[in-house]
Design a protein around this motif. Structure first.
Motif, PDB file in Angstrom:
ATOM      1  N   LEU A  63       0.840  -1.198   0.000  1.00 20.62           N
ATOM      2  CA  LEU A  63       0.000   0.000   0.000  1.00 20.62           C
ATOM      3  C   LEU A  63       0.874   1.247   0.000  1.00 20.62           C
ATOM      4  O   LEU A  63       0.602   2.225  -0.659  1.00 20.62           O
ATOM      5  N   LYS A  64       1.958   1.152   0.793  1.00 21.74           N
ATOM      6  CA  LYS A  64       2.905   2.270   0.768  1.00 21.74           C
ATOM      7  C   LYS A  64       3.589   2.228  -0.594  1.00 21.74           C
ATOM      8  O   LYS A  64       3.492   1.277  -1.337  1.00 21.74           O
ATOM      9  N   SER A  65       4.304   3.312  -0.895  1.00 22.13           N
ATOM     10  CA  SER A  65       5.013   3.291  -2.176  1.00 22.13           C
ATOM     11  C   SER A  65       6.080   2.204  -2.132  1.00 22.13           C
ATOM     12  O   SER A  65       6.817   2.092  -1.176  1.00 22.13           O
ATOM     13  N   ASN A  66       6.116   1.394  -3.164  1.00 24.12           N
ATOM     14  CA  ASN A  66       7.176   0.390  -3.166  1.00 24.12           C
ATOM     15  C   ASN A  66       8.247   0.779  -4.172  1.00 24.12           C
ATOM     16  O   ASN A  66       8.878  -0.039  -4.789  1.00 24.12           O
ATOM     17  N   SER A  67       8.413   2.104  -4.308  1.00 25.64           N
ATOM     18  CA  SER A  67       9.328   2.578  -5.340  1.00 25.64           C
ATOM     19  C   SER A  67      10.782   2.157  -5.090  1.00 25.64           C
ATOM     20  O   SER A  67      11.546   2.065  -6.016  1.00 25.64           O
ATOM     21  N   ASP A  68      11.132   1.899  -3.815  1.00 26.77           N
ATOM     22  CA  ASP A  68      12.529   1.498  -3.656  1.00 26.77           C
ATOM     23  C   ASP A  68      12.704  -0.018  -3.612  1.00 26.77           C
ATOM     24  O   ASP A  68      13.756  -0.534  -3.334  1.00 26.77           O
ATOM     25  N   GLU A  69      11.638  -0.741  -3.940  1.00 22.12           N
ATOM     26  CA  GLU A  69      11.764  -2.181  -4.090  1.00 22.12           C
ATOM     27  C   GLU A  69      12.392  -2.464  -5.446  1.00 22.12           C
ATOM     28  O   GLU A  69      12.012  -1.874  -6.442  1.00 22.12           O
ATOM     29  N   VAL A  70      13.331  -3.348  -5.477  1.00 20.40           N
ATOM     30  CA  VAL A  70      14.004  -3.604  -6.739  1.00 20.40           C
ATOM     31  C   VAL A  70      13.963  -5.087  -7.072  1.00 20.40           C
ATOM     32  O   VAL A  70      14.374  -5.911  -6.280  1.00 20.40           O
ATOM     33  N   ASP A  71      13.414  -5.421  -8.229  1.00 18.00           N
ATOM     34  CA  ASP A  71      13.445  -6.802  -8.692  1.00 18.00           C
ATOM     35  C   ASP A  71      14.367  -6.870  -9.882  1.00 18.00           C
ATOM     36  O   ASP A  71      14.050  -6.330 -10.935  1.00 18.00           O
ATOM     37  N   PHE A  72      15.484  -7.486  -9.714  1.00 15.40           N
ATOM     38  CA  PHE A  72      16.423  -7.596 -10.825  1.00 15.40           C
ATOM     39  C   PHE A  72      16.431  -9.057 -11.258  1.00 15.40           C
ATOM     40  O   PHE A  72      16.928  -9.924 -10.556  1.00 15.40           O
ATOM     41  N   ILE A  73      15.813  -9.311 -12.394  1.00 15.76           N
ATOM     42  CA  ILE A  73      15.595 -10.686 -12.814  1.00 15.76           C
ATOM     43  C   ILE A  73      16.654 -11.101 -13.838  1.00 15.76           C
ATOM     44  O   ILE A  73      17.048 -10.294 -14.677  1.00 15.76           O
ATOM     45  N   GLY A  74      17.040 -12.349 -13.794  1.00 14.52           N
ATOM     46  CA  GLY A  74      17.964 -12.857 -14.800  1.00 14.52           C
ATOM     47  C   GLY A  74      18.869 -13.913 -14.207  1.00 14.52           C
ATOM     48  O   GLY A  74      19.311 -13.790 -13.063  1.00 14.52           O
ATOM     49  N   SER A  75      19.092 -14.965 -14.986  1.00 13.98           N
ATOM     50  CA  SER A  75      19.965 -16.009 -14.458  1.00 13.98           C
ATOM     51  C   SER A  75      21.069 -16.324 -15.451  1.00 13.98           C
ATOM     52  O   SER A  75      21.774 -17.312 -15.322  1.00 13.98           O
ATOM     53  N   SER A  76      21.218 -15.480 -16.466  1.00  8.21           N
ATOM     54  CA  SER A  76      22.296 -15.706 -17.433  1.00  8.21           C
ATOM     55  C   SER A  76      23.621 -15.468 -16.714  1.00  8.21           C
ATOM     56  O   SER A  76      23.676 -14.736 -15.734  1.00  8.21           O
ATOM     57  N   PRO A  77      24.691 -16.099 -17.223  1.00  9.92           N
ATOM     58  CA  PRO A  77      26.005 -15.853 -16.612  1.00  9.92           C
ATOM     59  C   PRO A  77      26.316 -14.362 -16.557  1.00  9.92           C
ATOM     60  O   PRO A  77      26.862 -13.871 -15.562  1.00  9.92           O
ATOM     61  N   ALA A  78      25.908 -13.620 -17.586  1.00 11.03           N
ATOM     62  CA  ALA A  78      26.214 -12.183 -17.616  1.00 11.03           C
ATOM     63  C   ALA A  78      25.546 -11.464 -16.448  1.00 11.03           C
ATOM     64  O   ALA A  78      26.154 -10.626 -15.787  1.00 11.03           O
ATOM     65  N   ASN A 130      20.512   0.003  -2.434  1.00  9.79           N
ATOM     66  CA  ASN A 130      19.683  -0.783  -1.509  1.00  9.79           C
ATOM     67  C   ASN A 130      20.451  -1.907  -0.831  1.00  9.79           C
ATOM     68  O   ASN A 130      20.031  -2.416   0.193  1.00  9.79           O
ATOM     69  N   SER A 131      21.544  -2.347  -1.445  1.00  9.93           N
ATOM     70  CA  SER A 131      22.328  -3.416  -0.819  1.00  9.93           C
ATOM     71  C   SER A 131      23.451  -2.851   0.033  1.00  9.93           C
ATOM     72  O   SER A 131      24.257  -3.606   0.557  1.00  9.93           O
ATOM     73  N   SER A 132      23.532  -1.542   0.124  1.00 10.35           N
ATOM     74  CA  SER A 132      24.657  -0.959   0.856  1.00 10.35           C
ATOM     75  C   SER A 132      24.224  -0.527   2.258  1.00 10.35           C
ATOM     76  O   SER A 132      23.041  -0.493   2.566  1.00 10.35           O
ATOM     77  N   ASP A 133      25.200  -0.184   3.079  1.00  9.94           N
ATOM     78  CA  ASP A 133      24.832   0.270   4.422  1.00  9.94           C
ATOM     79  C   ASP A 133      24.299   1.706   4.394  1.00  9.94           C
ATOM     80  O   ASP A 133      23.983   2.279   5.425  1.00  9.94           O
ATOM     81  N   ARG A 134      24.210   2.280   3.206  1.00  8.51           N
ATOM     82  CA  ARG A 134      23.613   3.609   3.075  1.00  8.51           C
ATOM     83  C   ARG A 134      22.123   3.538   2.759  1.00  8.51           C
ATOM     84  O   ARG A 134      21.490   4.553   2.491  1.00  8.51           O
ATOM     85  N   LYS A 135      21.584   2.334   2.717  1.00  7.04           N
ATOM     86  CA  LYS A 135      20.232   2.172   2.160  1.00  7.04           C
ATOM     87  C   LYS A 135      19.145   2.966   2.891  1.00  7.04           C
ATOM     88  O   LYS A 135      18.120   3.286   2.307  1.00  7.04           O
ATOM     89  N   LYS A 136      19.379   3.289   4.159  1.00  3.70           N
ATOM     90  CA  LYS A 136      18.369   4.054   4.892  1.00  3.70           C
ATOM     91  C   LYS A 136      18.473   5.541   4.580  1.00  3.70           C
ATOM     92  O   LYS A 136      17.615   6.326   4.934  1.00  3.70           O
ATOM     93  N   ASP A 168      23.672  13.644   1.070  1.00  2.00           N
ATOM     94  CA  ASP A 168      24.670  13.443   2.122  1.00  2.00           C
ATOM     95  C   ASP A 168      24.389  12.146   2.893  1.00  2.00           C
ATOM     96  O   ASP A 168      23.248  11.864   3.265  1.00  2.00           O
ATOM     97  N   ASN A 169      25.404  11.359   3.087  1.00  4.64           N
ATOM     98  CA  ASN A 169      25.331  10.032   3.734  1.00  4.64           C
ATOM     99  C   ASN A 169      24.644   8.967   2.887  1.00  4.64           C
ATOM    100  O   ASN A 169      24.475   7.834   3.322  1.00  4.64           O
ATOM    101  N   GLY A 170      24.208   9.350   1.706  1.00  3.21           N
ATOM    102  CA  GLY A 170      23.544   8.388   0.831  1.00  3.21           C
ATOM    103  C   GLY A 170      24.302   8.252  -0.478  1.00  3.21           C
ATOM    104  O   GLY A 170      25.531   8.282  -0.506  1.00  3.21           O
TER     105      GLY A 170
END
Ligand SMILES: Nc1ncnc2c1ncn2[C@@H]1O[C@H](COP(=O)(O)OP(=O)(O)OP(=O)(O)O)[C@@H](O)[C@H]1O
Ligand SMILES: [Mg+2]
Length: 472
Positions: free
Chosen positions: A137-152, A189-195, A238-240
């Protein structure tokens, strides 16, 4: 029903519980060693993993190799969402209370009836569902789906994982629509700056004269129109993380200012000589060939080396065909939610078409293709009749389309009105095509970009490149 993990040093207990819960339709995996369980969970929660994660974890409290409370705190470091149910004998109920304080979902006293546990599981699943509902319900704009299983793509994910938690500057390159922005968000999003903030600035979309004040801010009165103080993106970040998109479009003057901020982490607002120091992680992206721009004198070589500390190159979709169907299916799910549809299948013919198609607009084009088919679909299958093949830039199989050439809109099979191939240059055709589309949308850039299947920033770049002023 749910995927349940059980952690208990007594194998018999695990087996009995597995049997009971499977009876209820759950899928169960058990671990007699909590250390193994944590290793498995770490693996499943790495961003590269596509395998299902447990929806509930049930753990014993007293285990020889690791206490249930320690297990819980280790689990919270990997994932703070999945509910954990603690099993304990009456004697250690105090510890169970402790576990609740540490964030366990609930506890159950041994011995217990299977139904008691089943009920708790139901409660936990309901709890997760409510949390998920709230989140969507909240904005899920910072949700990230990165799809793919190729070696690349696996390689890209590995690079993201290794660079995320440092402050290293990252340069993301790749054709338009390959997912550069998505990768930038994933790093943040995967970093310690994510907040902290992720601030994006599109260097191509902002006129050169305003870009400096957008980046660094300005003092009131610094120039005509500066009616109040403005905080720049670097200060906001700053900090992000700051994401400098389309970096190849930055003019040389600003490039040298950017170089300074990278070297010294310091800058001044326009119209002010007080230096501001910030702690910002810089990620830049471009679909231009910066090395070529350097030889042409359009991009500073020293800045290039400062940005290119950790390069991530995202290959075009046609070079990682095994990602096409998983990404297509991902979009089907997304649009099912958005359009309240129930498409369950992509027809075999449509799949074959997609696998043979060169996707000059990359993932964005694939998304447009699926979106359009889903809008038109009536039943629960999308098929080739739900999109007009001629709408796509090229239906030439990639094998014959000169794979190494980057494609741009209109490049392949562009025909003039009477069906004859025009002998105008590709650039002339492209320019004219853009103007035609803009006219047809009454110069609405958003609509035009949609029809051209490029994003706005690409359109802005093309307007600049072809010197098209709005209202030609
Ligand atoms: N691997 C992927 N999995 C899921 N979605 C993806 C993937 N790659 C790209 N997308 C989606 O495709 C679209 C285009 O991606 P994005 O905007 O990140 O591309 P880009 O490289 O920044 O393009 P441009 O150069 O045109 O700005 C977005 O909607 C993005 O969410
Ligand atoms: Mg982009």
């Amino acid at each position: 029903m749910a995927l349940v993990f059980i952690v208990d040093d007594e194998e018999n207990m695990c087996k009995v519980l597995k049997f009971c819960l499977e009876e209820d339709g759950h899928e169960v995996r058990y671990f007699t060693d909590p250390i193994d369980a944590l290793a498995k969970l770490r693996d499943l929660y790495s961003i590269a993993s596509v395998r299902p994660r447990p929806e509930i974890i049930i753990s014993d409290l007293k285990m020889p190799k690791m206490d249930g409370i320690v297990f819980l705190s280790e689990l919270k470091k990997i994932d703070s969402q999945t509910p954990l149910i603690i099993m304990t004998a009456y004697a250690s109920v105090q510890n169970a209370v402790e576990a609740m304080k540490e964030g366990a979902f609930d506890y159950i006293l041994k011995p217990f009836e299977p139904d008691e546990l089943k009920l708790l599981i139901k409660k936990a699943l309901e709890h997760t569902r409510l949390i998920e509902e709230n989140a969507s319900l909240k904005s899920n704009s910072d949700e990230v789906d990165f799809i793919g299983s190729s070696p690349a793509i696996k390689n890209v994910l590995d690079m993201i994982t290794s660079v995320a938690n440092s402050k290293t500057t990252v340069l993301i390159t790749g054709e338009s629509g390959t997912g550069k922005e998505l990768v930038a968000r994933l790093i943040h999003n995967s970093s310690d700056r994510k907040k902290n903030p992720f601030i994006k600035i599109n260097c191509a979309a902002i006129p050169d004269t305003l870009l400096e004040s957008e980046l660094f801010g300005h003092k009131k009165g610094a120039f005509t129109g500066a009616t109040s103080d403005k905080i720049g993106k670097f200060e906001l970040a700053d900090n992000g993380t700051i994401f400098l998109d389309e970096i190849g479009d930055m003019n040389l003057n600003l490039q040298s200012k950017l170089l300074r901020i990278i070297q010294e982490r310091q800058f001044e607002k326009v119209g002010c000589n007080k230096s501001i120091t910030v702690d910002v992680r810089i990620i830049a992206a471009t679909n231009q060939n910066l090395q070529k721009m350097i030889t042409e004198g359009a991009f500073r070589e020293d800045l290039y080396y400062r940005l290119n500390v950790f390069p991530i190159k995202i290959p075009p979709l046609r070079e990682r065909k095994e990602d096409i169907l998983p990404i297509a299916e991902h979009f089907v799910k997304e649009f099912n939610c958005e359009f309240k549809k129930n498409v369950l299948k992509i027809s075999d013919e449509m799949k074959a078409f997609m696998l043979n198609y060169s996707f000059p607009g990359n993932v964005r084009e694939l998304s447009n293709m699926i979106e359009r088919a889903m809008i038109l679909a009536r039943g629960n299958e999308i098929n080739i009749s739900h999109f007009d093949k001629n709408d796509f830039y090229s239906s030439v199989p990639a094998e014959h389309a000169g794979e190494s050439q980057p494609h741009t809109a209109g490049e392949a099979h562009f025909k003039s009105g009477d069906g004859e191939m025009s002998d105008a240059s590709l650039e002339q055709i492209e320019r004219q095509h853009i103007i035609d589309i803009l006219k047809s949308t009454n110069w609405h850039k958003g609509r035009a970009a949609e029809i051209l299947k490029i994003d706005r920033s690409t359109l802005y770049r093309m307007l600049k490149k072809y010197n098209i002023t709005l209202k030609e």
